[in-house]
Motif scaffolding. Structure first.
Motif, PDB file in Angstrom:
ATOM      1  N   VAL A  14      46.813  37.760  52.876  1.00  0.00           N
ATOM      2  CA  VAL A  14      45.537  37.081  53.153  1.00  0.00           C
ATOM      3  C   VAL A  14      44.521  37.423  52.069  1.00  0.00           C
ATOM      4  N   LEU A  15      44.460  38.694  51.663  1.00  0.00           N
ATOM      5  CA  LEU A  15      43.511  39.093  50.623  1.00  0.00           C
ATOM      6  C   LEU A  15      43.827  38.411  49.290  1.00  0.00           C
ATOM      7  N   VAL A  16      45.091  38.282  48.959  1.00  0.00           N
ATOM      8  CA  VAL A  16      45.457  37.599  47.714  1.00  0.00           C
ATOM      9  C   VAL A  16      45.038  36.135  47.772  1.00  0.00           C
ATOM     10  N   LEU A  17      45.254  35.486  48.911  1.00  0.00           N
ATOM     11  CA  LEU A  17      44.859  34.078  49.043  1.00  0.00           C
ATOM     12  C   LEU A  17      43.342  33.917  48.988  1.00  0.00           C
ATOM     13  N   VAL A  22      38.394  32.453  45.932  1.00  0.00           N
ATOM     14  CA  VAL A  22      37.101  32.813  45.346  1.00  0.00           C
ATOM     15  C   VAL A  22      37.124  32.594  43.833  1.00  0.00           C
ATOM     16  N   CYS A  23      38.221  32.936  43.178  1.00  0.00           N
ATOM     17  CA  CYS A  23      38.346  32.674  41.738  1.00  0.00           C
ATOM     18  C   CYS A  23      38.304  31.173  41.455  1.00  0.00           C
ATOM     19  N   LEU A  24      38.934  30.381  42.312  1.00  0.00           N
ATOM     20  CA  LEU A  24      38.900  28.929  42.139  1.00  0.00           C
ATOM     21  C   LEU A  24      37.471  28.400  42.265  1.00  0.00           C
ATOM     22  N   LEU A  25      36.708  28.940  43.212  1.00  0.00           N
ATOM     23  CA  LEU A  25      35.309  28.532  43.344  1.00  0.00           C
ATOM     24  C   LEU A  25      34.512  28.876  42.087  1.00  0.00           C
ATOM     25  N   GLY A  26      34.804  30.026  41.475  1.00  0.00           N
ATOM     26  CA  GLY A  26      34.134  30.380  40.230  1.00  0.00           C
ATOM     27  C   GLY A  26      34.457  29.411  39.111  1.00  0.00           C
ATOM     28  N   VAL A  27      35.702  28.987  39.034  1.00  0.00           N
ATOM     29  CA  VAL A  27      36.099  28.026  38.000  1.00  0.00           C
ATOM     30  C   VAL A  27      35.410  26.691  38.236  1.00  0.00           C
ATOM     31  N   PRO A  46      31.936  35.461  40.985  1.00  0.00           N
ATOM     32  CA  PRO A  46      33.092  35.096  41.819  1.00  0.00           C
ATOM     33  C   PRO A  46      34.410  35.582  41.221  1.00  0.00           C
ATOM     34  N   GLN A  47      34.497  35.596  39.900  1.00  0.00           N
ATOM     35  CA  GLN A  47      35.739  36.056  39.281  1.00  0.00           C
ATOM     36  C   GLN A  47      35.983  37.534  39.569  1.00  0.00           C
ATOM     37  N   THR A  48      34.918  38.330  39.495  1.00  0.00           N
ATOM     38  CA  THR A  48      35.066  39.751  39.763  1.00  0.00           C
ATOM     39  C   THR A  48      35.418  39.996  41.218  1.00  0.00           C
ATOM     40  N   LEU A  49      34.715  39.331  42.138  1.00  0.00           N
ATOM     41  CA  LEU A  49      35.034  39.499  43.557  1.00  0.00           C
ATOM     42  C   LEU A  49      36.444  39.007  43.854  1.00  0.00           C
TER      43      LEU A  49
END
Length: 117
Positions: A14-17, A22-27, A46-49
């Motif tokens: 779940v954490l990986v997903l 969150v990384c996708l939202l940053g992109v 967002p990338q760091t989180l």
């Protein structure tokens, strides 16, 4: 397999997903936001989180000492380098005139740069 290990595996997945989302939202933010300063926020926060959530998920799956130390180092260097890189990109954009000064609420850097000259 122990029930606790299954719970840890599920929490790690779940954490990986969530980290990937969150990384996708940053992109998406980097592609959609209008200027360099806004994009620098989308490129770092967002990338760091997302990366930290992904590392936590991977840590829950791996669970060995050497792997956890490696993941901790990756997180540490991510936290050290990402804000500094974003700050340098924003400052170079400011100095090269890529910033619309009318859009800024506060321009503290302008006062510092005029004092230096």
């Amino acid at each position: 397999m122990n029930a606790w290990l299954q719970v840890l595996d599920m929490a790690g997945a779940v954490l990986v997903l969530v980290g990937a989302a969150v990384c996708l939202l940053g992109v998406i933010g980097m592609l959609r936001l209008p200027d360099v300063l806004s994009r620098s926020h989308a490129a770092t926060k967002p990338q760091t989180l997302g990366m930290l959530l992904t590392l936590a998920g991977v840590a829950l799956r791996l669970r060995s000492g050497m792997d956890l130390a490696t993941l901790a180092l990756i997180g540490f260097f991510q936290l050290m380098t990402s804000p500094v890189a974003a700050h340098l990109v924003a400052r170079s954009a400011y100095r090269t005139g890529q910033i619309d000064h009318a859009e800024l609420l506060f321009d503290e850097l302008d006062e510092q740069l005029t004092e230096e000259e």
